[in-house]
Design a protein around this motif. Sequence first.
Motif, PDB file in Angstrom:
ATOM      1  N   ARG A 104       0.838  -1.198   0.000  1.00  0.00           N
ATOM      2  CA  ARG A 104       0.000   0.000   0.000  1.00  0.00           C
ATOM      3  C   ARG A 104       0.874   1.249   0.000  1.00  0.00           C
ATOM      4  O   ARG A 104       1.784   1.381   0.809  1.00  0.00           O
ATOM      5  CB  ARG A 104      -0.896   0.026   1.231  1.00  0.00           C
ATOM      6  N   MET A 105       0.575   2.159  -0.893  1.00  0.00           N
ATOM      7  CA  MET A 105       1.239   3.458  -0.918  1.00  0.00           C
ATOM      8  C   MET A 105       0.234   4.480  -0.405  1.00  0.00           C
ATOM      9  O   MET A 105      -0.794   4.730  -1.030  1.00  0.00           O
ATOM     10  CB  MET A 105       1.694   3.808  -2.333  1.00  0.00           C
ATOM     11  N   GLY A 106       0.512   5.036   0.769  1.00  0.00           N
ATOM     12  CA  GLY A 106      -0.445   5.906   1.431  1.00  0.00           C
ATOM     13  C   GLY A 106      -1.073   5.196   2.608  1.00  0.00           C
ATOM     14  O   GLY A 106      -0.538   4.219   3.130  1.00  0.00           O
ATOM     15  N   ASN A 107      -2.222   5.676   3.035  1.00  0.00           N
ATOM     16  CA  ASN A 107      -2.879   5.154   4.229  1.00  0.00           C
ATOM     17  C   ASN A 107      -4.209   4.486   3.911  1.00  0.00           C
ATOM     18  O   ASN A 107      -5.192   4.650   4.636  1.00  0.00           O
ATOM     19  CB  ASN A 107      -3.094   6.285   5.240  1.00  0.00           C
ATOM     20  N   ALA A 108      -4.250   3.754   2.813  1.00  0.00           N
ATOM     21  CA  ALA A 108      -5.492   3.079   2.421  1.00  0.00           C
ATOM     22  C   ALA A 108      -5.968   2.148   3.526  1.00  0.00           C
ATOM     23  O   ALA A 108      -5.188   1.371   4.079  1.00  0.00           O
ATOM     24  CB  ALA A 108      -5.277   2.299   1.124  1.00  0.00           C
ATOM     25  N   GLU A 109      -7.257   2.230   3.834  1.00  0.00           N
ATOM     26  CA  GLU A 109      -7.840   1.371   4.862  1.00  0.00           C
ATOM     27  C   GLU A 109      -8.208   0.012   4.291  1.00  0.00           C
ATOM     28  O   GLU A 109      -8.599  -0.098   3.129  1.00  0.00           O
ATOM     29  CB  GLU A 109      -9.091   2.023   5.445  1.00  0.00           C
ATOM     30  N   PHE A 121      -8.966   3.256  -1.348  1.00  0.00           N
ATOM     31  CA  PHE A 121      -7.918   4.184  -1.750  1.00  0.00           C
ATOM     32  C   PHE A 121      -8.472   5.595  -1.885  1.00  0.00           C
ATOM     33  O   PHE A 121      -9.415   5.834  -2.645  1.00  0.00           O
ATOM     34  CB  PHE A 121      -7.307   3.767  -3.094  1.00  0.00           C
ATOM     35  N   ASP A 122      -7.878   6.537  -1.175  1.00  0.00           N
ATOM     36  CA  ASP A 122      -8.144   7.953  -1.402  1.00  0.00           C
ATOM     37  C   ASP A 122      -7.270   8.419  -2.559  1.00  0.00           C
ATOM     38  O   ASP A 122      -6.321   7.723  -2.961  1.00  0.00           O
ATOM     39  CB  ASP A 122      -7.820   8.753  -0.135  1.00  0.00           C
ATOM     40  N   GLU A 125      -3.446   7.442  -3.347  1.00  0.00           N
ATOM     41  CA  GLU A 125      -3.114   6.155  -2.740  1.00  0.00           C
ATOM     42  C   GLU A 125      -3.328   5.038  -3.751  1.00  0.00           C
ATOM     43  O   GLU A 125      -4.212   5.112  -4.598  1.00  0.00           O
ATOM     44  CB  GLU A 125      -3.971   5.907  -1.500  1.00  0.00           C
ATOM     45  N   TYR A 126      -2.522   3.997  -3.656  1.00  0.00           N
ATOM     46  CA  TYR A 126      -2.629   2.881  -4.595  1.00  0.00           C
ATOM     47  C   TYR A 126      -1.830   1.704  -4.050  1.00  0.00           C
ATOM     48  O   TYR A 126      -1.174   1.810  -3.001  1.00  0.00           O
ATOM     49  CB  TYR A 126      -2.105   3.278  -5.987  1.00  0.00           C
ATOM     50  N   TYR A 128       1.262  -0.698  -4.858  1.00  0.00           N
ATOM     51  CA  TYR A 128       2.456  -0.839  -5.699  1.00  0.00           C
ATOM     52  C   TYR A 128       2.844  -2.312  -5.814  1.00  0.00           C
ATOM     53  O   TYR A 128       2.883  -3.045  -4.826  1.00  0.00           O
ATOM     54  CB  TYR A 128       3.622  -0.062  -5.107  1.00  0.00           C
ATOM     55  N   HIS A 157      -7.174   8.211 -10.965  1.00  0.00           N
ATOM     56  CA  HIS A 157      -6.920   7.447  -9.748  1.00  0.00           C
ATOM     57  C   HIS A 157      -6.276   6.103 -10.090  1.00  0.00           C
ATOM     58  O   HIS A 157      -6.880   5.270 -10.767  1.00  0.00           O
ATOM     59  CB  HIS A 157      -8.223   7.190  -8.974  1.00  0.00           C
TER      60      HIS A 157
END
Length: 204
Positions: A104-109, A121-122, A125-126, A128, A157
Amino acid sequence: DNNFYEAFTSSYGYDLRFTSADGTRLNHEVDGAWNPFGETAVWVQIPRLTNNCSIWAYWGNARFTTRPAFTTNASTWSEGFTTVWHMNDDEAYDSSGRGHHGTRMGNAENVPGMISRAFDFDPGEYMYVPSSSDFRLNSDDFSMSAWVYSHNTGGDHGIFGTWGSQFIFGTINGNVVFHANGQVFWSSVAPIALNDWSYVTITR
């Protein structure tokens, strides 16, 4: 129904078995954790899905007290799968056995999904995925599929991909797009459903 789970002799579902109509044992994999207090998703490998075909599920055999090897050694995904992500943990473990684990890149729940779990994904976010020679998009025929839930139809996105020269799967203004080797390889002809699940498949 908790009464259903009481029929299992193993509290972890180790006695669960599936067979075809002729009694041939079928490989299966539990998606995430066995949940005796709610729903448990199970993937079953079948040779071919045809009209009027049936599979049988069995449980309650006290001899089966340990986890069957075929539930964890990628046997369920042995027929042509390059990578399989269930999204049921903090990262995206590859169930195919090929080691293409996503990050996970970012803080995806990690949230409830169409089948078991999903990532929310906000923008920005994605997931990888490391590049690999297994992703032979220039030379091989392939299919890629995913359940996608869209919160909005605006913007660009990314959802998952190598973010390099190989592939990116995502949406642009609500249309599902697939970038391969730096070019738009495929785009849907219309936006996917908003605030609902869509099953998307790309095939060459």
